[in-house]
Design a protein around this motif. Sequence first.
Motif, PDB file in Angstrom:
ATOM      1  N   SER A  21     -57.861  49.435  -2.451  1.00  0.00           N
ATOM      2  CA  SER A  21     -56.853  50.391  -1.989  1.00  0.00           C
ATOM      3  C   SER A  21     -57.138  51.766  -2.564  1.00  0.00           C
ATOM      4  O   SER A  21     -57.626  51.880  -3.688  1.00  0.00           O
ATOM      5  N   VAL A  22     -56.820  52.794  -1.790  1.00  0.00           N
ATOM      6  CA  VAL A  22     -56.819  54.172  -2.273  1.00  0.00           C
ATOM      7  C   VAL A  22     -55.482  54.790  -1.894  1.00  0.00           C
ATOM      8  O   VAL A  22     -54.836  54.353  -0.937  1.00  0.00           O
ATOM      9  N   VAL A  23     -55.085  55.808  -2.663  1.00  0.00           N
ATOM     10  CA  VAL A  23     -53.804  56.456  -2.392  1.00  0.00           C
ATOM     11  C   VAL A  23     -53.972  57.966  -2.396  1.00  0.00           C
ATOM     12  O   VAL A  23     -54.504  58.537  -3.348  1.00  0.00           O
ATOM     13  N   ALA A  24     -53.494  58.593  -1.323  1.00  0.00           N
ATOM     14  CA  ALA A  24     -53.384  60.048  -1.267  1.00  0.00           C
ATOM     15  C   ALA A  24     -51.993  60.387  -1.802  1.00  0.00           C
ATOM     16  O   ALA A  24     -51.005  60.313  -1.080  1.00  0.00           O
ATOM     17  N   PRO A  45     -57.721  58.364  -6.007  1.00  0.00           N
ATOM     18  CA  PRO A  45     -57.672  57.255  -6.955  1.00  0.00           C
ATOM     19  C   PRO A  45     -57.505  55.939  -6.213  1.00  0.00           C
ATOM     20  O   PRO A  45     -56.794  55.866  -5.206  1.00  0.00           O
ATOM     21  N   GLY A  46     -58.171  54.937  -6.707  1.00  0.00           N
ATOM     22  CA  GLY A  46     -58.083  53.620  -6.080  1.00  0.00           C
ATOM     23  C   GLY A  46     -59.142  52.699  -6.630  1.00  0.00           C
ATOM     24  O   GLY A  46     -59.969  53.084  -7.439  1.00  0.00           O
ATOM     25  N   GLY A  47     -59.098  51.477  -6.168  1.00  0.00           N
ATOM     26  CA  GLY A  47     -60.066  50.499  -6.635  1.00  0.00           C
ATOM     27  C   GLY A  47     -59.841  49.157  -5.973  1.00  0.00           C
ATOM     28  O   GLY A  47     -59.063  49.027  -5.031  1.00  0.00           O
ATOM     29  N   LEU A  48     -60.513  48.164  -6.516  1.00  0.00           N
ATOM     30  CA  LEU A  48     -60.529  46.835  -5.919  1.00  0.00           C
ATOM     31  C   LEU A  48     -59.382  45.970  -6.413  1.00  0.00           C
ATOM     32  O   LEU A  48     -58.934  46.096  -7.547  1.00  0.00           O
ATOM     33  N   ALA A  59     -53.027  49.355  -5.517  1.00  0.00           N
ATOM     34  CA  ALA A  59     -53.002  50.805  -5.327  1.00  0.00           C
ATOM     35  C   ALA A  59     -52.244  51.485  -6.464  1.00  0.00           C
ATOM     36  O   ALA A  59     -52.735  52.447  -7.069  1.00  0.00           O
ATOM     37  N   ARG A  60     -51.059  50.988  -6.772  1.00  0.00           N
ATOM     38  CA  ARG A  60     -50.254  51.590  -7.852  1.00  0.00           C
ATOM     39  C   ARG A  60     -50.968  51.462  -9.209  1.00  0.00           C
ATOM     40  O   ARG A  60     -50.994  52.393  -9.994  1.00  0.00           O
ATOM     41  N   ARG A  61     -51.533  50.286  -9.464  1.00  0.00           N
ATOM     42  CA  ARG A  61     -52.227  50.050 -10.731  1.00  0.00           C
ATOM     43  C   ARG A  61     -53.415  50.995 -10.886  1.00  0.00           C
ATOM     44  O   ARG A  61     -53.598  51.622 -11.933  1.00  0.00           O
ATOM     45  N   PRO A  97     -67.004  47.292   1.593  1.00  0.00           N
ATOM     46  CA  PRO A  97     -65.590  47.421   1.246  1.00  0.00           C
ATOM     47  C   PRO A  97     -64.677  47.396   2.467  1.00  0.00           C
ATOM     48  O   PRO A  97     -65.045  47.848   3.557  1.00  0.00           O
ATOM     49  N   VAL A  98     -63.509  46.846   2.261  1.00  0.00           N
ATOM     50  CA  VAL A  98     -62.389  46.972   3.184  1.00  0.00           C
ATOM     51  C   VAL A  98     -61.380  47.801   2.403  1.00  0.00           C
ATOM     52  O   VAL A  98     -60.816  47.325   1.419  1.00  0.00           O
ATOM     53  N   THR A  99     -61.216  49.054   2.795  1.00  0.00           N
ATOM     54  CA  THR A  99     -60.387  49.990   2.039  1.00  0.00           C
ATOM     55  C   THR A  99     -59.080  50.248   2.770  1.00  0.00           C
ATOM     56  O   THR A  99     -59.077  50.718   3.904  1.00  0.00           O
ATOM     57  N   ILE A 100     -57.985  49.927   2.097  1.00  0.00           N
ATOM     58  CA  ILE A 100     -56.648  50.149   2.643  1.00  0.00           C
ATOM     59  C   ILE A 100     -56.157  51.466   2.078  1.00  0.00           C
ATOM     60  O   ILE A 100     -56.016  51.613   0.856  1.00  0.00           O
TER      61      ILE A 100
END
Length: 150
Positions: A21-24, A45-48, A59-61, A97-100
């Motif tokens: 996940s990534v977050v704008a 910011p984001g990661g697996l 995403a939050r973490r 990657p599958v990025t949400i």
Amino acid sequence: MGYIEELREIIGNRPLILVGSVVAVMDGEGKILLQKRPEGIWGLPGGLMELAESAEDAARREVFEETGIEIGQLQLVDVFSGKQYFRKLANGDEFYPVTIAYTSKDIKNNIIKIDGKESIDAGFFDRRELPEHTSPLVRTLIQQYSHFFK
């Protein structure tokens, strides 16, 4: 040791499908939170995901771990996947990657604390004045999904 490291011990460098996940994160002035990774690229910011973790919790973490910013509500933007996103890391690990991608304006604190490992800098930027070496994914999100960033 995390889930992915455990998998790598079993299968080595062979390609994997990994979900992340990534977050704008947008502040009250409409600026977007970017982090600078050690390789010099500015991105979201984001990661697996880890086992038993939801995409939203991941995403939050990741936002908190990489920037020190705590966020609440998330809004789904899109999911990115396919061979054009294939990655081969310096250590030889390969993955698709599958990025949400999410956006969030629900900032619980806005005190940036970088970890010095995954992030070497972070800050909020005007989406029309992004730093040099900003990730193509960030630029694509801002162009194609501009209605999310107002």
